[in-house]
Design an enzyme around this catalytic site. Structure first.
Site, PDB file in Angstrom:
ATOM      1  N   SER A  41      34.999  33.187  38.414  1.00 54.53           N
ATOM      2  CA  SER A  41      34.924  33.766  39.756  1.00 54.53           C
ATOM      3  C   SER A  41      33.466  33.674  40.207  1.00 54.53           C
ATOM      4  CB  SER A  41      35.412  35.217  39.757  1.00 54.53           C
ATOM      5  OG  SER A  41      34.582  36.044  38.977  1.00 54.53           O
ATOM      6  N   HIS A 156      40.884  36.075  35.882  1.00 52.46           N
ATOM      7  CA  HIS A 156      40.746  36.018  34.426  1.00 52.46           C
ATOM      8  C   HIS A 156      42.058  36.246  33.677  1.00 52.46           C
ATOM      9  CE1 HIS A 156      36.216  37.167  34.934  1.00 52.46           C
ATOM     10  NE2 HIS A 156      36.490  35.941  35.330  1.00 52.46           N
ATOM     11  N   GLU A 165      38.268  43.336  36.527  1.00 52.26           N
ATOM     12  CA  GLU A 165      37.858  43.935  35.246  1.00 52.26           C
ATOM     13  C   GLU A 165      37.940  45.454  35.287  1.00 52.26           C
ATOM     14  OE1 GLU A 165      33.897  42.399  34.358  1.00 52.26           O
ATOM     15  OE2 GLU A 165      34.519  40.435  35.115  1.00 52.26           O
ATOM     16  N   GLU A 207      38.523  37.496  29.114  1.00 56.75           N
ATOM     17  CA  GLU A 207      37.448  38.310  28.537  1.00 56.75           C
ATOM     18  C   GLU A 207      37.959  39.244  27.448  1.00 56.75           C
ATOM     19  OE1 GLU A 207      35.173  40.045  31.734  1.00 56.75           O
ATOM     20  OE2 GLU A 207      34.402  38.081  32.335  1.00 56.75           O
ATOM     21  N   ASP A 242      34.959  45.941  37.890  1.00 53.09           N
ATOM     22  CA  ASP A 242      34.468  44.784  38.648  1.00 53.09           C
ATOM     23  C   ASP A 242      35.667  44.270  39.397  1.00 53.09           C
ATOM     24  OD1 ASP A 242      33.465  42.571  39.798  1.00 53.09           O
ATOM     25  OD2 ASP A 242      33.044  41.466  37.950  1.00 53.09           O
ATOM     26  N   GLU A 286      31.760  47.106  40.926  1.00 57.56           N
ATOM     27  CA  GLU A 286      31.006  45.869  41.158  1.00 57.56           C
ATOM     28  C   GLU A 286      31.732  45.024  42.202  1.00 57.56           C
ATOM     29  OE1 GLU A 286      30.149  43.823  37.447  1.00 57.56           O
ATOM     30  OE2 GLU A 286      30.298  41.890  38.448  1.00 57.56           O
ATOM     31  N   ASP A 313      27.130  41.322  42.339  1.00 57.22           N
ATOM     32  CA  ASP A 313      27.194  40.155  41.447  1.00 57.22           C
ATOM     33  C   ASP A 313      27.300  38.903  42.315  1.00 57.22           C
ATOM     34  OD1 ASP A 313      27.815  38.141  39.686  1.00 57.22           O
ATOM     35  OD2 ASP A 313      29.784  38.884  39.156  1.00 57.22           O
ATOM     36  N   LYS A 338      23.003  37.604  35.582  1.00 53.70           N
ATOM     37  CA  LYS A 338      23.572  36.493  34.807  1.00 53.70           C
ATOM     38  C   LYS A 338      22.568  35.352  34.894  1.00 53.70           C
ATOM     39  CE  LYS A 338      28.459  37.306  36.062  1.00 53.70           C
ATOM     40  NZ  LYS A 338      29.413  37.069  37.180  1.00 53.70           N
ATOM     41  N   SER A 365      24.926  40.658  32.032  1.00 53.47           N
ATOM     42  CA  SER A 365      26.323  40.230  31.925  1.00 53.47           C
ATOM     43  C   SER A 365      26.522  38.875  31.251  1.00 53.47           C
ATOM     44  CB  SER A 365      26.921  40.164  33.334  1.00 53.47           C
ATOM     45  OG  SER A 365      28.204  39.593  33.328  1.00 53.47           O
ATOM     46  N   HIS A 366      27.611  38.788  30.531  1.00 53.06           N
ATOM     47  CA  HIS A 366      28.154  37.508  30.026  1.00 53.06           C
ATOM     48  C   HIS A 366      28.838  36.771  31.183  1.00 53.06           C
ATOM     49  CE1 HIS A 366      32.501  39.157  29.509  1.00 53.06           C
ATOM     50  NE2 HIS A 366      31.888  39.668  30.542  1.00 53.06           N
ATOM     51  N   ARG A 367      29.501  35.646  30.891  1.00 51.99           N
ATOM     52  CA  ARG A 367      30.403  34.994  31.843  1.00 51.99           C
ATOM     53  C   ARG A 367      31.799  34.994  31.228  1.00 51.99           C
ATOM     54  NH1 ARG A 367      27.798  33.023  36.606  1.00 51.99           N
ATOM     55  NH2 ARG A 367      29.954  33.375  37.275  1.00 51.99           N
ATOM     56  N   SER A 368      32.794  34.709  32.063  1.00 56.73           N
ATOM     57  CA  SER A 368      34.165  34.713  31.524  1.00 56.73           C
ATOM     58  C   SER A 368      34.387  33.550  30.548  1.00 56.73           C
ATOM     59  CB  SER A 368      35.182  34.687  32.656  1.00 56.73           C
ATOM     60  OG  SER A 368      34.899  33.651  33.559  1.00 56.73           O
ATOM     61  N   LYS A 389      27.548  44.148  29.926  1.00 57.50           N
ATOM     62  CA  LYS A 389      28.988  43.911  29.786  1.00 57.50           C
ATOM     63  C   LYS A 389      29.190  42.562  29.123  1.00 57.50           C
ATOM     64  CE  LYS A 389      30.307  41.909  34.298  1.00 57.50           C
ATOM     65  NZ  LYS A 389      31.326  41.882  35.348  1.00 57.50           N
TER      66      LYS A 389
HETATM   67  P1  PGA Z   1      32.833  35.179  35.884  1.00 51.53           P
HETATM   68  O1  PGA Z   1      33.246  36.711  35.813  1.00 51.53           O
HETATM   69  O2  PGA Z   1      32.011  34.877  34.711  1.00 51.53           O
HETATM   70  O3  PGA Z   1      34.164  34.473  35.889  1.00 51.53           O
HETATM   71  O4  PGA Z   1      32.085  35.004  37.187  1.00 51.53           O
HETATM   72  C1  PGA Z   1      32.352  37.733  35.470  1.00 51.53           C
HETATM   73  C2  PGA Z   1      32.035  38.612  36.643  1.00 51.53           C
HETATM   74  O5  PGA Z   1      32.524  38.376  37.773  1.00 51.53           O
HETATM   75  O6  PGA Z   1      31.246  39.533  36.491  1.00 51.53           O
HETATM   76 ZN    ZN Z   2      31.452  40.247  38.726  1.00 54.42          ZN
END
Ligand code: PGA
Ligand code: ZN
Length: 412
Positions: A41, A156, A165, A207, A242, A286, A313, A338, A365-368, A389
């Site tokens: 996303s 996701h 999320e 995730e 989120d 978020e 984000d 990110k 943050s991680h990514r999906s 996260k």
């Molecule tokens: P993404 O999702 O890594 O698919 O962008 C994580 C988020 O939206 O925080």
């Molecule tokens: Zn997000």
């Protein structure tokens, strides 16, 4: 002085089975490896993830061009430089690319080199990575509080849940206790979902959170509250959402589509958020609105008077230009960070420092789409981030970050 001797890059697979980049950077102290995650996303204003678009390989998702950029363009330019010149080398990467969104070299190739370099720099300074990041970012070392994703929706998962999320958090307790409680709630939730929706309800999303066939956020929140209550953790529970609203915004009709027969106007969505915040222990939302709906963010932010942590984000994409705009428009009070949204470590640090000057809370943050690389754990500790996260308290690519935090907690 330890210098860059060699850089090798290769295609590896991420947690979704798509190709991504892993880099081995060799200095006089050894070989330092890092790899790059990938979002699903993604925000419109994110830096570009360079893909080959050659349909004969990985359905166009190969990263051989990005790898060639590392080996043939980037390495030539930074070979022999000191591994502790992080800012200087990141600036070279930015200049070599010379576009607004890293579209020439790709943010993926730039990030892989930038992070492997930081690992080499830390070793050269005989420091742990988090200590080195604290040093170069001028931040205090602090353990972040993890937000664990227990239910997946949106892009996701294969269910009909609009919100992406549903995360649980036990801020204020010892980190290892937060991890234990989250793991227990995750398993209790599995039991509850399995009883209520059958075994198919406990399939997981990208995730690692469960993805039961629910389309209603309140029904989902009830499950999380019930699982926490059964364990006696309800008083400590904070829920982070989120919602990733850009993914369910209908631009033509200016409506937020929560389900087949429930599409809300901006003001109706504000009311909906206020209602669920009254009923449930929600601490943070978020991306509550579409990435261009600054007005929606502002109304919610002003009406909640600081009682709700509103995190940007897709709105802010770890980019100082977008963060400034969000600040001027009074959109948020928290920033998601990110590194691959912007490219280099130095730019990500700059984004954090700007957000701090606005008194924003910081969530790393991680990514999906992830790898087992645990860089963001050290990154969050070294920056003294408030939150991190990294998905569910399950699945290798998610727990590698939490497990690294547990080791840091013990060593501190
Ligand atoms: P993404 O999702 O890594 O698919 O962008 C994580 C988020 O939206 O925080
Ligand atoms: Zn997000």
């Amino acid at each position: 002085m330890s210098k860059i001797k060699d850089i090798k890059a290769r295609e590896i697979l991420d947690s979704r089975g798509n190709p991504t980049i892993e880099v081995s950077l060799e200095s006089e102290d050894g070989i330092f490896i890092d790899s790059v995650p990938s979002g699903a996303s993604t925000g419109e204003r994110e830096a570009l993830e360079l893909r080959d678009n050659d349909e004969n390989r990985y359905f166009g998702k190969g990263v051989l061009n990005a790898i060639s950029n590392i080996q043939n363009i980037i390495f030539k330019e930074i070979k022999g430089r000191s591994v502790t010149s992080q800012k200087e080398i990141d600036d070279v990467l930015i200049m070599l690319d010379n576009t607004d969104n890293k579209s020439r070299l790709g943010a993926n190739s730039i990030m892989a080199v930038s992070l492997a370099l930081a690992r080499a720099g830390a070793r050269a300074e005989k420091k742990e990575l988090f200590e080195y990041i604290s040093l170069i970012s001028n931040s205090e070392i602090r353990l972040p509080s993890p937000c664990f994703n227990v239910i997946n929706g949106g892009r996701h998962a294969g269910n009909k849940l609009a919100f992406q999320e549903f995360m649980i958090n036990f801020e204020g307790l010892k980190l290892s206790e937060q991890v234990r409680m989250a793991s227990e709630v995750y398993h209790k939730l599995k039991e509850i979902i399995s009883l209520k929706y059958g075994k198919e309800g406990i399939n997981v999303g990208d995730e690692g959170g469960f993805a039961p066939m629910i389309n209603d956020a309140k029904e989902t929140l009830d499950l999380i509250v019930l699982a926490s209550k059964k364990l006696g953790y309800l008083n400590d529970l904070k829920i982070f959402l989120d919602v990733a609203a850009s993914e369910f915004y209908n631009k033509d009709e200016h409506k937020y589509v929560l389900s087949k027969d429930n599409a809300l106007e901006r003001e109706e969505l504000v009311r909906y958020y206020k209602e669920i915040c009254d009923i449930y222990p929600i601490k943070s939302i978020e991306d509550p609105f579409d990435q261009n709906d600054f007005e929606g963010f502002k109304i919610l932010n002003q009406e909640m008077l600081g009682d709700l942590l509103i995190i940007g984000d897709d709105l802010t994409v770890t980019n100082i230009k977008s963060i400034k705009e969000a600040y001027e428009k009074d959109s948020i009070n928290g920033l998601l960070v990110k590194i691959n949204q912007v490219g280099t470590l130095s730019e990500a640090i700059e984004a954090v420092n700007l957000a701090r000057s606005y008194n924003y809370k910081i969530m790393v943050s991680h990514r999906s789409g992830e790898t087992v690389d645990d860089f963001i754990a050290d990154f969050a500790v070294g920056l003294g981030a408030d939150y991190i996260k990294s998905g569910a308290p399950a699945r290798g690519e998610r727990v590698s970050k939490y497990n690294r935090l547990l080791k840091i907690e013990q060593d501190l």
